[in-house]
Scaffold this motif. Structure first.
Motif, PDB file in Angstrom:
ATOM      1  N   ILE A  85       1.912   9.329  -6.327  1.00 42.72           N
ATOM      2  CA  ILE A  85       2.499  10.659  -6.168  1.00 42.72           C
ATOM      3  C   ILE A  85       3.504  10.944  -7.271  1.00 42.72           C
ATOM      4  CG2 ILE A  85       4.053  12.024  -4.703  1.00 42.72           C
ATOM      5  CD1 ILE A  85       2.650  10.720  -2.279  1.00 42.72           C
ATOM      6  N   GLU A  86       4.370   9.995  -7.529  1.00 42.25           N
ATOM      7  CA  GLU A  86       5.398  10.201  -8.557  1.00 42.25           C
ATOM      8  C   GLU A  86       4.785  10.300  -9.948  1.00 42.25           C
ATOM      9  OE1 GLU A  86       9.272   8.156  -6.378  1.00 42.25           O
ATOM     10  OE2 GLU A  86       8.113   6.969  -7.828  1.00 42.25           O
ATOM     11  N   ALA A  87       3.719   9.536 -10.195  1.00 41.15           N
ATOM     12  CA  ALA A  87       3.052   9.610 -11.497  1.00 41.15           C
ATOM     13  C   ALA A  87       2.455  10.986 -11.743  1.00 41.15           C
ATOM     14  CB  ALA A  87       1.953   8.540 -11.586  1.00 41.15           C
ATOM     15  N   ALA A  88       2.118  11.684 -10.661  1.00 38.17           N
ATOM     16  CA  ALA A  88       1.570  13.036 -10.778  1.00 38.17           C
ATOM     17  C   ALA A  88       2.657  14.102 -10.737  1.00 38.17           C
ATOM     18  CB  ALA A  88       0.563  13.288  -9.658  1.00 38.17           C
ATOM     19  N   GLY A  89       3.920  13.670 -10.726  1.00 35.85           N
ATOM     20  CA  GLY A  89       5.031  14.625 -10.740  1.00 35.85           C
ATOM     21  C   GLY A  89       5.535  15.042  -9.377  1.00 35.85           C
ATOM     22  N   GLY A  90       5.081  14.373  -8.312  1.00 36.80           N
ATOM     23  CA  GLY A  90       5.504  14.723  -6.971  1.00 36.80           C
ATOM     24  C   GLY A  90       6.697  13.919  -6.501  1.00 36.80           C
ATOM     25  N   ARG A  91       7.160  14.255  -5.288  1.00 36.37           N
ATOM     26  CA  ARG A  91       8.297  13.550  -4.688  1.00 36.37           C
ATOM     27  C   ARG A  91       7.822  12.792  -3.464  1.00 36.37           C
ATOM     28  NH1 ARG A  91      13.068  16.939  -2.913  1.00 36.37           N
ATOM     29  NH2 ARG A  91      11.467  18.392  -2.176  1.00 36.37           N
ATOM     30  N   ALA A  92       8.223  11.529  -3.379  1.00 36.34           N
ATOM     31  CA  ALA A  92       7.822  10.710  -2.231  1.00 36.34           C
ATOM     32  C   ALA A  92       8.750   9.524  -2.103  1.00 36.34           C
ATOM     33  CB  ALA A  92       6.380  10.230  -2.393  1.00 36.34           C
ATOM     34  N   CYS A  93       8.839   9.018  -0.885  1.00 35.30           N
ATOM     35  CA  CYS A  93       9.506   7.755  -0.613  1.00 35.30           C
ATOM     36  C   CYS A  93       8.700   7.052   0.466  1.00 35.30           C
ATOM     37  CB  CYS A  93      10.954   7.966  -0.155  1.00 35.30           C
ATOM     38  SG  CYS A  93      11.123   8.718   1.480  1.00 35.30           S
ATOM     39  N   SER A  94       8.928   5.762   0.629  1.00 31.31           N
ATOM     40  CA  SER A  94       8.175   5.014   1.633  1.00 31.31           C
ATOM     41  C   SER A  94       9.110   4.458   2.693  1.00 31.31           C
ATOM     42  CB  SER A  94       7.389   3.868   0.977  1.00 31.31           C
ATOM     43  OG  SER A  94       8.265   2.940   0.373  1.00 31.31           O
ATOM     44  N   VAL A  95       8.595   4.388   3.908  1.00 29.34           N
ATOM     45  CA  VAL A  95       9.298   3.733   5.011  1.00 29.34           C
ATOM     46  C   VAL A  95       8.299   2.796   5.672  1.00 29.34           C
ATOM     47  CG1 VAL A  95      10.977   5.554   5.449  1.00 29.34           C
ATOM     48  CG2 VAL A  95       8.756   5.643   6.587  1.00 29.34           C
ATOM     49  N   ALA A  96       8.772   1.643   6.108  1.00 27.58           N
ATOM     50  CA  ALA A  96       7.879   0.625   6.669  1.00 27.58           C
ATOM     51  C   ALA A  96       8.005   0.536   8.177  1.00 27.58           C
ATOM     52  CB  ALA A  96       8.164  -0.725   6.031  1.00 27.58           C
ATOM     53  N   GLY A  97       8.363   1.641   8.830  1.00 31.38           N
ATOM     54  CA  GLY A  97       8.522   1.620  10.276  1.00 31.38           C
ATOM     55  C   GLY A  97       7.212   1.355  10.997  1.00 31.38           C
ATOM     56  N   ASP A  98       7.259   0.483  11.977  1.00 32.97           N
ATOM     57  CA  ASP A  98       6.089   0.143  12.791  1.00 32.97           C
ATOM     58  C   ASP A  98       6.000   1.147  13.937  1.00 32.97           C
ATOM     59  OD1 ASP A  98       4.155  -0.898  14.434  1.00 32.97           O
ATOM     60  OD2 ASP A  98       5.064  -2.886  14.623  1.00 32.97           O
ATOM     61  N   VAL A  99       5.024   2.058  13.877  1.00 35.50           N
ATOM     62  CA  VAL A  99       4.956   3.139  14.860  1.00 35.50           C
ATOM     63  C   VAL A  99       4.503   2.658  16.232  1.00 35.50           C
ATOM     64  CG1 VAL A  99       4.582   4.883  13.085  1.00 35.50           C
ATOM     65  CG2 VAL A  99       2.598   3.819  14.200  1.00 35.50           C
ATOM     66  N   SER A 100       4.176   1.361  16.367  1.00 29.92           N
ATOM     67  CA  SER A 100       3.845   0.842  17.694  1.00 29.92           C
ATOM     68  C   SER A 100       5.108   0.594  18.513  1.00 29.92           C
ATOM     69  CB  SER A 100       3.024  -0.445  17.588  1.00 29.92           C
ATOM     70  OG  SER A 100       3.798  -1.518  17.072  1.00 29.92           O
ATOM     71  N   THR A 101       6.284   0.786  17.912  1.00 34.80           N
ATOM     72  CA  THR A 101       7.554   0.597  18.604  1.00 34.80           C
ATOM     73  C   THR A 101       8.406   1.848  18.484  1.00 34.80           C
ATOM     74  OG1 THR A 101       8.804  -0.239  16.690  1.00 34.80           O
ATOM     75  CG2 THR A 101       7.501  -1.841  17.945  1.00 34.80           C
ATOM     76  N   THR A 102       9.246   2.075  19.468  1.00 36.00           N
ATOM     77  CA  THR A 102      10.175   3.199  19.406  1.00 36.00           C
ATOM     78  C   THR A 102      11.099   3.058  18.202  1.00 36.00           C
ATOM     79  OG1 THR A 102      10.136   3.507  21.805  1.00 36.00           O
ATOM     80  CG2 THR A 102      12.058   4.363  20.631  1.00 36.00           C
ATOM     81  N   GLN A 103      11.583   1.860  17.967  1.00 31.85           N
ATOM     82  CA  GLN A 103      12.476   1.624  16.842  1.00 31.85           C
ATOM     83  C   GLN A 103      11.803   1.986  15.523  1.00 31.85           C
ATOM     84  OE1 GLN A 103      13.918  -2.406  16.558  1.00 31.85           O
ATOM     85  NE2 GLN A 103      14.983  -2.050  14.618  1.00 31.85           N
ATOM     86  N   GLY A 104      10.545   1.588  15.365  1.00 33.56           N
ATOM     87  CA  GLY A 104       9.835   1.883  14.131  1.00 33.56           C
ATOM     88  C   GLY A 104       9.611   3.363  13.928  1.00 33.56           C
ATOM     89  N   LEU A 105       9.275   4.064  15.007  1.00 30.79           N
ATOM     90  CA  LEU A 105       9.100   5.517  14.919  1.00 30.79           C
ATOM     91  C   LEU A 105      10.393   6.195  14.505  1.00 30.79           C
ATOM     92  CD1 LEU A 105       6.873   6.400  17.993  1.00 30.79           C
ATOM     93  CD2 LEU A 105       6.420   7.085  15.633  1.00 30.79           C
ATOM     94  N   GLY A 153       0.823  -1.212   0.000  1.00 29.11           N
ATOM     95  CA  GLY A 153       0.000   0.000   0.000  1.00 29.11           C
ATOM     96  C   GLY A 153       0.854   1.258   0.000  1.00 29.11           C
ATOM     97  N   GLY A 154       1.912   1.266   0.813  1.00 25.27           N
ATOM     98  CA  GLY A 154       2.803   2.414   0.829  1.00 25.27           C
ATOM     99  C   GLY A 154       3.466   2.635  -0.514  1.00 25.27           C
ATOM    100  N   GLY A 155       3.895   1.553  -1.147  1.00 24.07           N
ATOM    101  CA  GLY A 155       4.508   1.666  -2.460  1.00 24.07           C
ATOM    102  C   GLY A 155       3.551   2.202  -3.508  1.00 24.07           C
ATOM    103  N   GLU A 156       2.274   1.809  -3.413  1.00 26.49           N
ATOM    104  CA  GLU A 156       1.272   2.311  -4.355  1.00 26.49           C
ATOM    105  C   GLU A 156       1.045   3.811  -4.157  1.00 26.49           C
ATOM    106  OE1 GLU A 156      -1.753   2.472  -7.320  1.00 26.49           O
ATOM    107  OE2 GLU A 156       0.049   1.276  -6.983  1.00 26.49           O
ATOM    108  N   THR A 157       1.048   4.257  -2.912  1.00 27.72           N
ATOM    109  CA  THR A 157       0.910   5.692  -2.659  1.00 27.72           C
ATOM    110  C   THR A 157       2.073   6.452  -3.280  1.00 27.72           C
ATOM    111  OG1 THR A 157      -0.292   5.283  -0.592  1.00 27.72           O
ATOM    112  CG2 THR A 157       0.691   7.458  -0.870  1.00 27.72           C
ATOM    113  N   VAL A 158       3.279   5.951  -3.112  1.00 23.54           N
ATOM    114  CA  VAL A 158       4.452   6.592  -3.722  1.00 23.54           C
ATOM    115  C   VAL A 158       4.314   6.611  -5.240  1.00 23.54           C
ATOM    116  CG1 VAL A 158       6.937   6.377  -4.104  1.00 23.54           C
ATOM    117  CG2 VAL A 158       6.004   6.062  -1.803  1.00 23.54           C
ATOM    118  N   ARG A 159       3.858   5.510  -5.821  1.00 20.09           N
ATOM    119  CA  ARG A 159       3.701   5.452  -7.278  1.00 20.09           C
ATOM    120  C   ARG A 159       2.718   6.506  -7.764  1.00 20.09           C
ATOM    121  NH1 ARG A 159       0.549   4.137 -11.193  1.00 20.09           N
ATOM    122  NH2 ARG A 159      -1.186   3.559  -9.806  1.00 20.09           N
TER     123      ARG A 159
END
Length: 296
Positions: free
Chosen positions: A49-69, A41-47
């Motif tokens: 955005i980029e198809a519309a000429g925007g800039r984006a990247c994805s990160v898969a951090g799990d925000v339920s953990t300090t490490q992920g945040l 899903g994150g990759g599709e959002t990036v796609r």
């Protein structure tokens, strides 16, 4: 563009409200970091955005953990060199009812919705200070404002967000960081469908033929994710420079309704008539969409 040169980290941006926020912020010039444990899903959002000429990247951090945040926040800064906006939008977990309570599900709801907002702000703050200020927008819910049976932990988490927003707003104001929340109701809408399948130039025709009628069926009606994203964009932008510690309900009036009273003028004076008209509009929209795609 309202966000030119800014960087936004948006959690839960792999679908629905978060995806709408990410796409709209990118259209307004922001570089968007799409945070979501759903890498597809994150990759599709990036796609998109980029198809519309925007800039984006994805990160898969799990925000339920300090490490992920920290992974998400560090990824934003490492990729784009700064961080101006943090949209805490991720949601996960389910507690069940009080009669059938699930402690683990409730804890996850509270962690992903509330703890991730506060801890995320903690790790974002130094980067926002370095950028000269920033904006934090949290996704709460109409369920923070009204009682809805069957979802006690969700309501508690979303209400907790509003309390945290007010406290954080006072603390972070001297650091030039504003903190606000949006409170959506149920979501559904066709705006992005029209943009993706036909093009933005078709939006005026869609609005004239279907948008107003779909939106102004007797309440309650779901809210288009684009409308929620537009509210978040306003709160994150310099246009809201004097607004902090507030929540903006984007729920088509859902939070003020009495559920035992149906308000609809003739010929939509019953829930059944409303449902029938909704189905007719959906069918008419699908036929219009197909015809326009055929013309193209």
């Amino acid at each position: 563009m309202r966000l030119q040169g800014k960087v936004a980290l948006i959690t839960g941006a792999g679908s629905n409200i978060g995806r709408a926020m990410a796409r709209l912020f990118a259209r307004e010039g922001a570089a968007v970091v799409v945070g979501d444990t759903d890498e597809v899903g994150g990759g599709e959002t990036v796609r998109l955005i980029e198809a519309a000429g925007g800039r984006a990247c994805s990160v898969a951090g799990d925000v339920s953990t300090t490490q992920g945040l920290r992974q998400s926040i560090d990824g934003a800064v490492e990729t784009y060199g700064r961080l101006d906006m943090f949209l805490s939008n991720a949601n996960s977990g389910a507690s069940g009812t009080i009669a059938q309570f699930d402690r683990a599900g409730a804890e996850k709801l509270l962690i992903v919705n509330l703890m991730a907002l506060m801890e995320g702000a903690h790790y974002c703050l130094p980067h926002m200070q370095q950028a000269g200020g920033g904006a934090i927008v949290a996704t709460s819910s109409v369920q923070a404002l009204v009682g809805v049976p069957g979802h006690p932990a969700y309501g508690a988490a979303k209400a907790g967000i509003l309390g945290a927003v007010r406290s954080m707003a006072v603390e972070l104001w001297p650091y030039k960081v504003r903190v606000n929340a949006v409170c959506p109701g149920g979501t559904a809408g066709k705006t992005w469908t029209v943009i993706d399948e036909l093009g933005e130039e078709y939006l005026p025709e869609f609005e004239a033929r279907f948008g107003r009628d779909m939106r102004h069926l007797p309440l309650p009606v779901p809210t288009d994710p684009m409308a929620i994203a537009q509210a978040a964009l306003f709160l994150a932008s310099d246009e809201a420079s004097y607004i902090t510690g507030q929540h903006l309900s984007v729920d088509a009036g859902l939070g003020m309704l009495r559920y035992d009273v149906f308000h609809g003028p003739e010929p939509l004076d019953t829930p059944q008539a409303k449902s029938q008209r909704h189905s007719e509009l959906q069918a008419e929209f699908e036929a219009w969409l197909a015809a326009k795609k055929e013309e193209r």
